[in-house]
Write a protein that holds these residues in place. Structure first.
Motif, PDB file in Angstrom:
ATOM      1  N   PHE A  94       0.841  -1.189   0.000  1.00  0.00           N
ATOM      2  CA  PHE A  94       0.000   0.000   0.000  1.00  0.00           C
ATOM      3  C   PHE A  94       0.880   1.246   0.000  1.00  0.00           C
ATOM      4  O   PHE A  94       2.066   1.187   0.343  1.00  0.00           O
ATOM      5  N   ILE A  95       0.283   2.371  -0.381  1.00  0.00           N
ATOM      6  CA  ILE A  95       0.954   3.668  -0.309  1.00  0.00           C
ATOM      7  C   ILE A  95       0.194   4.516   0.707  1.00  0.00           C
ATOM      8  O   ILE A  95      -1.018   4.709   0.587  1.00  0.00           O
ATOM      9  N   LEU A  96       0.906   5.001   1.725  1.00  0.00           N
ATOM     10  CA  LEU A  96       0.295   5.858   2.735  1.00  0.00           C
ATOM     11  C   LEU A  96       0.294   7.304   2.243  1.00  0.00           C
ATOM     12  O   LEU A  96       1.348   7.868   1.954  1.00  0.00           O
ATOM     13  N   ALA A  97      -0.901   7.890   2.133  1.00  0.00           N
ATOM     14  CA  ALA A  97      -1.024   9.254   1.612  1.00  0.00           C
ATOM     15  C   ALA A  97      -0.416  10.284   2.559  1.00  0.00           C
ATOM     16  O   ALA A  97       0.044  11.339   2.136  1.00  0.00           O
ATOM     17  N   GLY A  98      -0.407   9.974   3.851  1.00  0.00           N
ATOM     18  CA  GLY A  98       0.168  10.899   4.826  1.00  0.00           C
ATOM     19  C   GLY A  98      -0.846  11.874   5.388  1.00  0.00           C
ATOM     20  O   GLY A  98      -2.025  11.849   5.050  1.00  0.00           O
ATOM     21  N   LEU A  99      -0.352  12.774   6.223  1.00  0.00           N
ATOM     22  CA  LEU A  99      -1.219  13.737   6.897  1.00  0.00           C
ATOM     23  C   LEU A  99      -1.662  14.853   5.971  1.00  0.00           C
ATOM     24  O   LEU A  99      -2.793  15.321   6.023  1.00  0.00           O
ATOM     25  N   THR A 100      -0.767  15.313   5.106  1.00  0.00           N
ATOM     26  CA  THR A 100      -1.093  16.387   4.164  1.00  0.00           C
ATOM     27  C   THR A 100      -0.296  16.214   2.884  1.00  0.00           C
ATOM     28  O   THR A 100       0.784  15.617   2.887  1.00  0.00           O
ATOM     29  N   GLN A 101      -0.822  16.729   1.795  1.00  0.00           N
ATOM     30  CA  GLN A 101      -0.150  16.652   0.500  1.00  0.00           C
ATOM     31  C   GLN A 101       0.530  17.970   0.129  1.00  0.00           C
ATOM     32  O   GLN A 101       1.110  18.082  -0.960  1.00  0.00           O
TER      33      GLN A 101
ATOM     34  N   LEU B  59       6.641   9.850  10.118  1.00  0.00           N
ATOM     35  CA  LEU B  59       7.777  10.728   9.846  1.00  0.00           C
ATOM     36  C   LEU B  59       8.411  10.409   8.496  1.00  0.00           C
ATOM     37  O   LEU B  59       8.848  11.310   7.769  1.00  0.00           O
ATOM     38  N   GLU B  60       8.439   9.130   8.157  1.00  0.00           N
ATOM     39  CA  GLU B  60       8.984   8.711   6.861  1.00  0.00           C
ATOM     40  C   GLU B  60       8.192   9.327   5.711  1.00  0.00           C
ATOM     41  O   GLU B  60       8.752   9.673   4.668  1.00  0.00           O
ATOM     42  N   ASN B  61       6.893   9.487   5.923  1.00  0.00           N
ATOM     43  CA  ASN B  61       6.030  10.031   4.883  1.00  0.00           C
ATOM     44  C   ASN B  61       6.372  11.486   4.558  1.00  0.00           C
ATOM     45  O   ASN B  61       6.178  11.943   3.429  1.00  0.00           O
ATOM     46  N   PHE B  62       6.896  12.222   5.553  1.00  0.00           N
ATOM     47  CA  PHE B  62       7.225  13.627   5.341  1.00  0.00           C
ATOM     48  C   PHE B  62       8.498  13.828   4.519  1.00  0.00           C
ATOM     49  O   PHE B  62       8.690  14.887   3.922  1.00  0.00           O
ATOM     50  N   VAL B  63       9.382  12.839   4.494  1.00  0.00           N
ATOM     51  CA  VAL B  63      10.687  13.011   3.836  1.00  0.00           C
ATOM     52  C   VAL B  63      10.868  12.100   2.618  1.00  0.00           C
ATOM     53  O   VAL B  63      11.922  12.111   1.991  1.00  0.00           O
ATOM     54  N   THR B  64       9.855  11.315   2.275  1.00  0.00           N
ATOM     55  CA  THR B  64       9.929  10.472   1.081  1.00  0.00           C
ATOM     56  C   THR B  64       8.814  10.859   0.119  1.00  0.00           C
ATOM     57  O   THR B  64       7.740  11.302   0.533  1.00  0.00           O
ATOM     58  N   GLU B  65       9.077  10.678  -1.152  1.00  0.00           N
ATOM     59  CA  GLU B  65       8.083  11.045  -2.166  1.00  0.00           C
ATOM     60  C   GLU B  65       6.891  10.103  -2.126  1.00  0.00           C
ATOM     61  O   GLU B  65       5.755  10.517  -2.327  1.00  0.00           O
ATOM     62  N   MET B  66       7.154   8.811  -1.869  1.00  0.00           N
ATOM     63  CA  MET B  66       6.076   7.831  -1.830  1.00  0.00           C
ATOM     64  C   MET B  66       6.348   6.854  -0.671  1.00  0.00           C
ATOM     65  O   MET B  66       7.323   6.113  -0.697  1.00  0.00           O
ATOM     66  N   ASN B  67       5.503   6.902   0.343  1.00  0.00           N
ATOM     67  CA  ASN B  67       5.686   6.064   1.539  1.00  0.00           C
ATOM     68  C   ASN B  67       4.982   4.726   1.331  1.00  0.00           C
ATOM     69  O   ASN B  67       3.770   4.605   1.492  1.00  0.00           O
ATOM     70  N   VAL B  68       5.761   3.706   0.977  1.00  0.00           N
ATOM     71  CA  VAL B  68       5.213   2.390   0.676  1.00  0.00           C
ATOM     72  C   VAL B  68       5.277   1.509   1.917  1.00  0.00           C
ATOM     73  O   VAL B  68       6.262   1.511   2.649  1.00  0.00           O
ATOM     74  N   ILE B  69       4.209   0.758   2.161  1.00  0.00           N
ATOM     75  CA  ILE B  69       4.175  -0.208   3.247  1.00  0.00           C
ATOM     76  C   ILE B  69       3.628  -1.524   2.695  1.00  0.00           C
ATOM     77  O   ILE B  69       2.615  -1.534   1.984  1.00  0.00           O
ATOM     78  N   SER B  70       4.321  -2.618   2.952  1.00  0.00           N
ATOM     79  CA  SER B  70       3.889  -3.912   2.433  1.00  0.00           C
ATOM     80  C   SER B  70       2.616  -4.377   3.133  1.00  0.00           C
ATOM     81  O   SER B  70       2.295  -3.912   4.235  1.00  0.00           O
ATOM     82  N   TYR B  71       1.916  -5.312   2.506  1.00  0.00           N
ATOM     83  CA  TYR B  71       0.670  -5.844   3.092  1.00  0.00           C
ATOM     84  C   TYR B  71       0.914  -6.450   4.477  1.00  0.00           C
ATOM     85  O   TYR B  71       0.185  -6.123   5.427  1.00  0.00           O
ATOM     86  N   PRO B  72       1.935  -7.332   4.654  1.00  0.00           N
ATOM     87  CA  PRO B  72       2.189  -7.871   6.003  1.00  0.00           C
ATOM     88  C   PRO B  72       2.535  -6.789   7.027  1.00  0.00           C
ATOM     89  O   PRO B  72       2.081  -6.847   8.177  1.00  0.00           O
TER      90      PRO B  72
ATOM     91  N   ASP C   4      -4.644   1.143  -4.175  1.00  0.00           N
ATOM     92  CA  ASP C   4      -3.760   0.812  -3.058  1.00  0.00           C
ATOM     93  C   ASP C   4      -3.268   2.018  -2.261  1.00  0.00           C
ATOM     94  O   ASP C   4      -2.349   1.897  -1.463  1.00  0.00           O
ATOM     95  N   VAL C   5      -3.866   3.182  -2.448  1.00  0.00           N
ATOM     96  CA  VAL C   5      -3.445   4.382  -1.722  1.00  0.00           C
ATOM     97  C   VAL C   5      -4.336   4.561  -0.489  1.00  0.00           C
ATOM     98  O   VAL C   5      -5.540   4.807  -0.614  1.00  0.00           O
ATOM     99  N   ILE C   6      -3.745   4.412   0.692  1.00  0.00           N
ATOM    100  CA  ILE C   6      -4.480   4.588   1.946  1.00  0.00           C
ATOM    101  C   ILE C   6      -4.491   6.076   2.288  1.00  0.00           C
ATOM    102  O   ILE C   6      -3.432   6.678   2.487  1.00  0.00           O
ATOM    103  N   ASN C   7      -5.672   6.646   2.346  1.00  0.00           N
ATOM    104  CA  ASN C   7      -5.790   8.077   2.625  1.00  0.00           C
ATOM    105  C   ASN C   7      -5.661   8.344   4.127  1.00  0.00           C
ATOM    106  O   ASN C   7      -6.579   8.784   4.811  1.00  0.00           O
ATOM    107  N   HIS C   8      -4.474   8.028   4.635  1.00  0.00           N
ATOM    108  CA  HIS C   8      -4.173   8.223   6.058  1.00  0.00           C
ATOM    109  C   HIS C   8      -2.664   8.159   6.250  1.00  0.00           C
ATOM    110  O   HIS C   8      -1.936   7.885   5.294  1.00  0.00           O
ATOM    111  N   TYR C   9      -2.203   8.417   7.484  1.00  0.00           N
ATOM    112  CA  TYR C   9      -0.765   8.337   7.751  1.00  0.00           C
ATOM    113  C   TYR C   9      -0.372   7.004   8.401  1.00  0.00           C
ATOM    114  O   TYR C   9       0.787   6.775   8.703  1.00  0.00           O
ATOM    115  N   PHE C  10      -1.359   6.125   8.626  1.00  0.00           N
ATOM    116  CA  PHE C  10      -1.074   4.766   9.092  1.00  0.00           C
ATOM    117  C   PHE C  10      -2.188   3.843   8.602  1.00  0.00           C
ATOM    118  O   PHE C  10      -3.158   4.300   7.984  1.00  0.00           O
TER     119      PHE C  10
END
Length: 311
Positions: free
Chosen positions: A12-19, A82-95, A172-178
């Motif tokens: 999944f891709i975490l959209a983060g707190l703000t764009q 925090l990773e979401n703020f400094v990376t262009e695309m914050n990817v998290i695996s399904y597991p 697969d884009v989760i509209n959240h920071y977790f």
């Protein structure tokens, strides 16, 4: 992820707190600072209670457990945020996502019931002071703390188990920071009625049961306080209660706002803001609310610091 309309999502891709790009760096340093304060405050509280013999009492055992829960709760969520703020695309695996979801639920539910246990402890201390050491014996404290974690582990297992039956498609884009359960369900291409019902039932029980316990405890506490003739005694009791109530209001209020309203009327942006309160702000505030205003904790801290200075 395999191509197709019914492809299986492996990450999944975490959209983060703000764009908004201009907010990414300031928010990174803000939440990094909050996380550092959270870790230092809660870890320091656990160590302080462990090292100070006169704090080895039921009230502080529960406070130590709450600090442990807050420390873990924040650690499950904040580093990935925090990773979401400094990376262009914050990817998290399904597991990884399912693991984060499980431990988020464990510590969120555990916090609900630990706050209720702490309210019950204050009820016994104020309403039955002569029987306090008998009622809140070591075995009773151990049973209460164990019960908190057992309830949290079982409820989180049921939630996460239900999430495994959900089929995720190409979105697969989760509209959240977790990996929030409601945000995950929005990505499903299968029927989520059972999952939504489980979330509603468990959220209602896990919010209302501790809330009613806390409310009932404070009704009896208030009744006892009103019978205290000493103005100083009343003031001291009210001061202790107000700190606990303020933390309870922030935690349960934000959690209820997020999970007890129908998905049709809930706004995900509002949900993110309320989530920040109970996943990040509350774990930082709890050591301050429960500890820094406590004379016993302040005295223990001064003794430890003096010992260090003279060494």
């Amino acid at each position: 992820m395999v191509a197709g309309n019914h492809s299986t999502v492996t990450e999944f891709i975490l959209a983060g707190l703000t764009q908004q790009p201009e907010l990414q760096l300031p928010l990174f340093f803000l939440f990094l600072g909050i996380y550092v304060v959270t870790v230092v405050g809660n870890l320091g509280m656990i160590m302080l209670i462990g090292l100070s013999a006169h704090l080895h009492m039921p009230m502080y055992y529960f406070l130590s457990s709450l600090s442990f829960i807050d420390l873990c709760h924040s650690t499950v969520i904040t580093p990935k945020m925090l990773e979401n703020f400094v990376t262009e695309m914050n990817v998290i695996s399904y597991p990884e996502c399912m693991t984060q979801l499980y431990f988020f639920l464990v510590f969120a539910i555990a916090e609900c019931y630990m706050l209720a246990v702490m309210a019950y402890d204050r009820y016994v201390a104020i309403c039955s002071p002569l029987l306090y050491n008998v009622i809140m014996a070591h075995q009773a404290c151990f049973s209460l703390i164990s019960g908190v974690y057992i309830i949290a582990l079982v409820c989180a297992f049921v939630h996460t188990g239900c999430m495994f039956r959900v089929h995720f498609c190409k979105f697969d884009v989760i509209n959240h920071y977790f990996c929030d359960p409601l945000s995950l369900l929005k990505l499903s291409c299968s029927n989520t009625h059972v999952n939504e019902l489980v979330i509603l039932i468990f959220s209602t029980v896990n919010i209302l049961a501790p809330s009613l316990t806390i409310l009932a405890s404070y009704v009896f506490i208030l009744s006892s306080i009103l019978h205290i003739r000493s103005t100083e005694g009343r003031s001291k009791a009210f001061s202790t209660c107000s700190s606990h109530i303020s933390a309870v209001a922030v935690f349960f209020g934000s959690a209820a706002f997020m999970y007890l309203q129908p998905s049709s009327v809930s706004s995900m942006d509002q949900g993110k803001v309320s989530s920040v309160f109970y996943t990040i702000i509350v774990p930082m505030l709890n050591p301050l609310i429960y500890s820094l205003r406590n004379k016993d904790v302040n005295a223990a801290l001064k003794k430890i610091l003096e010992r260090r200075i003279f060494l």
